[in-house]
Motif scaffolding. Structure first.
Motif, PDB file in Angstrom:
ATOM      1  N   ASN A  76      34.422  23.862 -14.471  1.00  0.00           N
ATOM      2  CA  ASN A  76      33.645  22.783 -15.098  1.00  0.00           C
ATOM      3  C   ASN A  76      32.536  22.251 -14.198  1.00  0.00           C
ATOM      4  N   LEU A  77      32.005  23.108 -13.346  1.00  0.00           N
ATOM      5  CA  LEU A  77      30.844  22.732 -12.543  1.00  0.00           C
ATOM      6  C   LEU A  77      29.587  23.120 -13.311  1.00  0.00           C
ATOM      7  N   GLY A  78      28.614  22.228 -13.343  1.00  0.00           N
ATOM      8  CA  GLY A  78      27.414  22.554 -14.098  1.00  0.00           C
ATOM      9  C   GLY A  78      26.315  21.541 -13.919  1.00  0.00           C
ATOM     10  N   ASN A  79      25.478  21.392 -14.943  1.00  0.00           N
ATOM     11  CA  ASN A  79      24.264  20.589 -14.846  1.00  0.00           C
ATOM     12  C   ASN A  79      24.274  19.381 -15.775  1.00  0.00           C
ATOM     13  N   GLY A  80      25.482  18.936 -16.156  1.00  0.00           N
ATOM     14  CA  GLY A  80      25.602  17.706 -16.936  1.00  0.00           C
ATOM     15  C   GLY A  80      24.866  17.744 -18.258  1.00  0.00           C
ATOM     16  N   GLY A  81      24.746  18.925 -18.855  1.00  0.00           N
ATOM     17  CA  GLY A  81      24.084  19.032 -20.149  1.00  0.00           C
ATOM     18  C   GLY A  81      22.638  19.439 -20.076  1.00  0.00           C
ATOM     19  N   GLY A  82      22.022  19.413 -18.893  1.00  0.00           N
ATOM     20  CA  GLY A  82      20.640  19.854 -18.792  1.00  0.00           C
ATOM     21  C   GLY A  82      19.914  19.223 -17.622  1.00  0.00           C
ATOM     22  N   VAL A  83      18.654  19.608 -17.448  1.00  0.00           N
ATOM     23  CA  VAL A  83      17.842  19.106 -16.341  1.00  0.00           C
ATOM     24  C   VAL A  83      16.411  18.886 -16.834  1.00  0.00           C
ATOM     25  N   MET A  84      15.683  18.017 -16.143  1.00  0.00           N
ATOM     26  CA  MET A  84      14.274  17.792 -16.419  1.00  0.00           C
ATOM     27  C   MET A  84      13.436  18.731 -15.556  1.00  0.00           C
ATOM     28  N   ALA A  85      12.441  19.336 -16.166  1.00  0.00           N
ATOM     29  CA  ALA A  85      11.503  20.164 -15.400  1.00  0.00           C
ATOM     30  C   ALA A  85      10.620  19.268 -14.544  1.00  0.00           C
ATOM     31  N   GLU A  86      10.349  19.737 -13.352  1.00  0.00           N
ATOM     32  CA  GLU A  86       9.471  19.006 -12.435  1.00  0.00           C
ATOM     33  C   GLU A  86       8.136  19.737 -12.325  1.00  0.00           C
ATOM     34  N   GLU A  87       7.098  18.981 -12.034  1.00  0.00           N
ATOM     35  CA  GLU A  87       5.774  19.572 -11.905  1.00  0.00           C
ATOM     36  C   GLU A  87       5.610  20.168 -10.503  1.00  0.00           C
ATOM     37  N   ILE A  88       6.511  21.108 -10.230  1.00  0.00           N
ATOM     38  CA  ILE A  88       6.493  21.844  -8.960  1.00  0.00           C
ATOM     39  C   ILE A  88       6.342  23.321  -9.306  1.00  0.00           C
ATOM     40  N   PRO A  89       5.160  23.908  -9.108  1.00  0.00           N
ATOM     41  CA  PRO A  89       4.995  25.333  -9.426  1.00  0.00           C
ATOM     42  C   PRO A  89       5.984  26.184  -8.628  1.00  0.00           C
ATOM     43  N   TRP A  90       6.477  27.223  -9.301  1.00  0.00           N
ATOM     44  CA  TRP A  90       7.479  28.065  -8.646  1.00  0.00           C
ATOM     45  C   TRP A  90       7.451  29.456  -9.275  1.00  0.00           C
ATOM     46  N   SER A  91       7.350  30.452  -8.432  1.00  0.00           N
ATOM     47  CA  SER A  91       7.433  31.859  -8.865  1.00  0.00           C
ATOM     48  C   SER A  91       6.487  32.163 -10.022  1.00  0.00           C
ATOM     49  N   GLY A  92       5.280  31.654  -9.915  1.00  0.00           N
ATOM     50  CA  GLY A  92       4.280  31.956 -10.923  1.00  0.00           C
ATOM     51  C   GLY A  92       4.334  31.108 -12.164  1.00  0.00           C
ATOM     52  N   GLN A  93       5.252  30.138 -12.217  1.00  0.00           N
ATOM     53  CA  GLN A  93       5.360  29.241 -13.361  1.00  0.00           C
ATOM     54  C   GLN A  93       4.822  27.866 -12.963  1.00  0.00           C
ATOM     55  N   PRO A  94       4.261  27.124 -13.925  1.00  0.00           N
ATOM     56  CA  PRO A  94       3.655  25.833 -13.587  1.00  0.00           C
ATOM     57  C   PRO A  94       4.660  24.724 -13.308  1.00  0.00           C
ATOM     58  N   TYR A  95       5.910  24.892 -13.722  1.00  0.00           N
ATOM     59  CA  TYR A  95       6.947  23.872 -13.532  1.00  0.00           C
ATOM     60  C   TYR A  95       8.194  24.558 -12.970  1.00  0.00           C
ATOM     61  N   SER A  96       9.184  23.751 -12.613  1.00  0.00           N
ATOM     62  CA  SER A  96      10.433  24.320 -12.102  1.00  0.00           C
ATOM     63  C   SER A  96      11.575  23.353 -12.344  1.00  0.00           C
ATOM     64  N   VAL A  97      12.793  23.888 -12.260  1.00  0.00           N
ATOM     65  CA  VAL A  97      14.000  23.088 -12.411  1.00  0.00           C
ATOM     66  C   VAL A  97      14.913  23.373 -11.221  1.00  0.00           C
ATOM     67  N   SER A  98      15.686  22.359 -10.834  1.00  0.00           N
ATOM     68  CA  SER A  98      16.663  22.489  -9.767  1.00  0.00           C
ATOM     69  C   SER A  98      18.047  22.528 -10.402  1.00  0.00           C
ATOM     70  N   LEU A  99      18.747  23.636 -10.211  1.00  0.00           N
ATOM     71  CA  LEU A  99      19.993  23.870 -10.932  1.00  0.00           C
ATOM     72  C   LEU A  99      21.193  23.910 -10.001  1.00  0.00           C
ATOM     73  N   THR A 100      22.334  23.598 -10.591  1.00  0.00           N
ATOM     74  CA  THR A 100      23.623  23.893  -9.978  1.00  0.00           C
ATOM     75  C   THR A 100      24.163  25.146 -10.643  1.00  0.00           C
ATOM     76  N   LEU A 101      24.391  26.195  -9.861  1.00  0.00           N
ATOM     77  CA  LEU A 101      24.933  27.444 -10.392  1.00  0.00           C
ATOM     78  C   LEU A 101      26.416  27.501 -10.075  1.00  0.00           C
ATOM     79  N   PRO A 102      27.271  27.442 -11.086  1.00  0.00           N
ATOM     80  CA  PRO A 102      28.721  27.479 -10.853  1.00  0.00           C
ATOM     81  C   PRO A 102      29.153  28.829 -10.297  1.00  0.00           C
ATOM     82  N   PRO A 103      30.360  28.886  -9.741  1.00  0.00           N
ATOM     83  CA  PRO A 103      30.844  30.153  -9.164  1.00  0.00           C
ATOM     84  C   PRO A 103      31.163  31.176 -10.244  1.00  0.00           C
ATOM     85  N   LEU A 104      30.753  32.431 -10.014  1.00  0.00           N
ATOM     86  CA  LEU A 104      31.028  33.537 -10.945  1.00  0.00           C
ATOM     87  C   LEU A 104      30.761  33.114 -12.387  1.00  0.00           C
ATOM     88  N   ALA A 105      29.557  32.638 -12.626  1.00  0.00           N
ATOM     89  CA  ALA A 105      29.278  32.045 -13.927  1.00  0.00           C
ATOM     90  C   ALA A 105      27.823  32.237 -14.313  1.00  0.00           C
TER      91      ALA A 105
END
Length: 649
Positions: A602-631
């Motif tokens: 039950n580790l996760g992102n609480g239903g979702g995340v807001m995109a931030e105006e931080i360009p990343w990997s060629g995209q204009p926005y980005s999100v900071s995620l929690t990636l659960p184990p083997l999931a």
């Protein structure tokens, strides 16, 4: 009743049956010598009568007793007589389904297709350990399939066969549903009930080979009639079966008639053609010197190739809206491309390469997966060269391979987590889906045709969690256009990050149709109404223009749906894992395979995340995620919000 049979090398053929005491002298047949067809009309033969043919070879004088190759019903094994079947008077209730299929022949291209593969003899048994009949199976199977959200049922061969252990792949009755589960009308009821509940039905069909049983097709008139005379062309030594002579018109006619018969008479929605690779190559599973090259000196079976193209053209032309799927395990080109472009004309092909690479990777201990990352990324190099189905089929849970659960590394918690991750990967990767029965609740034991599935395992929370995950994955796959609209098109996929082998994390985007894509599709449909040759030039020109403008389109056009999929193939949680996204706003966590309802931590992102105006990997926005184990976590942009399924805290 009129009887007819093809036996060109016979000098006498008689009908024998329970209506003439099996006496070959009572009803000799007349021959049409130009065709080699023997026929007779016998009055007062009632439906249900048993019959065979007594055939005497003109050269050797040998008398063979054969069942009817075109028989529409047979005795229950081990008996082998054909049964006189009355005309088809079944009253179908699926007119709406059939009309929709006819009017939308290409529905499968942009719609979800999730196939539940079933062996009817072992899916479930009655309280006495006996087979269920077609009508009982119809209700129980449909209830199960609908509850889990599958769109189609694929049946392992129910064409009549003498040996249970062949699973139906050693067919002797190419026009008859097996009597193990009831009559032909009972099978019609099965298909009808599926259609009335919105479920399509696909039949596993076997034109590549047939068994040697002396009462069936082998040496039918005392000669190699349906098979080749030379064993270098006519035998599958691995399987102990015989190969059809695809260069003979009567044999092609027999197989074409069989394919159309199932689609037309039983309203089936498709055929899965078994062992296509063995048909395409003259040297399939043979040593040097043990095969005969074609007229050009190559190993391609030109007659089989011609047959497959004709079969696909005829079935698609005569039964629009039906699908023909190829089980083809090699790199043969253009299996699912139109015959007028040099392809074989199949609707779809099983992606055996993706399946093997994925399962090989998943068997690795997570600590070693960083060294095998390319087994996950390599498949994208060819993912859109064919119309692919992603199969975890019966072949992956037999012959000592173990169940899918048994192939996952780690303790019980990790094995189930790995399996949940595997399924999430399958359902979010481009391609239609196929899952064999029992895999939907993680049956522990390898499948066997001799017993029913281990349904009692659903008493366990972990097994129930897997079944709930499959239901939720099917719901997500069907409701989220990004996950199905471009299953066969590179416009629907892009890597977010395919290089993070050190952490064994894989991430990608799935796209639905944009406004620009819709206009291009409308243009293509308009072009289809014009001259075919002109269409080919316009399509090639349009494809070149699309390639140049596509990347810009993704940023400029409003898409109906974006999805972001992130897969963590290690038991180590990843916090603050940043990925680029194409638009701002809230990104909802639509599915998290580590959710408690699936048996996860039950580790996760609480239903979702807001995109931030931080360009990343060629995209204009980005999100900071929690990636659960083997999931796996699947996020969608706020413009497509149908409610979350399993999510973590």
């Amino acid at each position: 009743m009129r009887f007819a049979v093809w036996a060109p090398n016979a000098d006498r053929v008689s009908v024998i049956g329970d209506f003439n005491d099996w006496d070959a002298a009572r009803h000799p047949m007349q021959v049409r010598p130009e065709a080699g067809i023997w026929e007779i009309f016998i009055p007062a033969v009632e439906p249900g009568a048993l019959y065979k043919f007594a055939i005497r070879n003109r050269d050797s004088g040998e008398v063979l007793t054969k069942t009817d190759p075109y028989g529409r019903r047979f005795e229950l094994r081990p008996n082998t007589a054909a049964i006189v079947e009355p005309p088809d008077n079944y009253r179908w209730q699926d007119a709406e389904w059939m009309e929709h299929r006819r009017r939308h022949p290409d529905f499968w291209q942009h719609q979800p297709m999730s196939i539940y593969e079933v062996h009817l003899g072992s899916w479930q048994l009655d309280e006495h350990g006996q087979f269920l009949d077609y009508r009982t199976l119809a209700h129980r199977l449909v209830d199960h399939v609908r509850a889990l959200g599958f769109t189609h049922i694929e049946l392992l061969p129910i064409t009549e066969h003498p040996f249970d252990g062949s699973w139906g792949y050693q067919t002797t009755g190419y026009f008859a549903p097996t009597s193990r589960f009831g009559s032909p009308d009972d099978f019609r009821y099965f298909v009808d009930h599926c259609h009335c509940n919105g479920i399509g039905v696909i039949l596993d069909w076997v034109p590549a080979h047939f068994p040697r049983d002396e009462w069936a097709l082998a040496r039918f008139d005392g000669t190699q009639l349906y098979e080749h005379a030379d064993p270098r062309q006519g035998e599958h030594r691995d399987w102990g079966t015989l190969i059809f002579n695809f260069g003979r018109n009567e044999v092609r006619s027999f197989l074409l008639a069989s394919a159309l018969y199932w689609l037309e008479t039983f309203h089936l929605d498709g055929l899965r053609v078994d062992a296509v690779a063995s048909m395409l190559y003259l040297d399939y599973s043979r040593e040097d010197g043990d095969w005969i090259p074609n007229i050009y000196g190559g190993n391609e079976n030109l007659e089989a190739i011609s047959f497959l193209r004709e079969m696909n053209s005829v079935t698609h032309g005569e039964q629009p809206g039906t699908c023909v799927l190829a089980e083809e395990s090699t790199s043969w080109p253009q299996v699912t491309r139109p015959t007028y472009l040099g392809g074989l004309g199949f609707t779809m092909k099983w992606n055996m390469g993706w399946m093997h690479d994925t399962l090989t990777y998943m068997r690795e201990d997570p600590v070693h997966r960083r060294y095998h990352h390319d087994q996950l990324t390599f498949g994208m190099l060819y993912a859109f060269t064919e119309n692919f189905v992603l199969p975890f089929s019966h072949d992956e849970v037999v012959h000592g391979k173990g169940s899918l659960l048994q192939r996952m590394p780690g303790d019980d918690w990790q094995a189930f987590a790995n399996l949940r991750l595997l399924y999430a990967y399958q359902f979010t990767y481009p391609g239609k889906k196929l899952l064999f029965m029992g895999c939907e609740f993680a049956q522990r034991h390898e499948w066997s045709e001799t017993r029913g599935l281990d349904w009692h395992e659903l008493c366990s929370e972990y097994h129930r969690g897997i079944q709930q995950l499959i239901a939720d994955l099917n719901a997500l796959y069907s409701s989220c256009p990004a996950l199905h609209h471009y299953d066969f098109d590179h416009r629907g996929f892009a890597w977010a990050d395919c290089h993070d082998s050190d952490q064994s994390v894989l991430s990608y985007y799935r796209y639905a149709r944009s406004e620009g894509d819709r206009h291009r599709d409308q243009r293509d449909r308009h072009n289809d109404q014009g001259d075919l040759q002109g269409d080919r030039h316009r399509d090639l020109d349009g494809l070149e223009r699309d390639r140049h403008s596509e990347e810009g389109d993704r940023h400029k056009e409003k898409h109906h749906d974006y999805s972001l999929v992130a897969l963590n193939f290690t038991p180590v949680p990843r916090f603050g894992y940043r990925l680029g996204v194409p638009q701002p706003g809230f990104w909802q966590e639509r599915l998290n395979s580590d959710a408690a309802c699936y048996g996860g931590s039950n580790l996760g992102n609480g239903g979702g995340v807001m995109a931030e105006e931080i360009p990343w990997s060629g995209q204009p926005y980005s999100v900071s995620l929690t990636l659960p184990p083997l999931a796996a976590v699947v996020l969608v942009s706020s413009s497509h919000d149908d409610g979350a399924l399993g999510t973590g805290d």
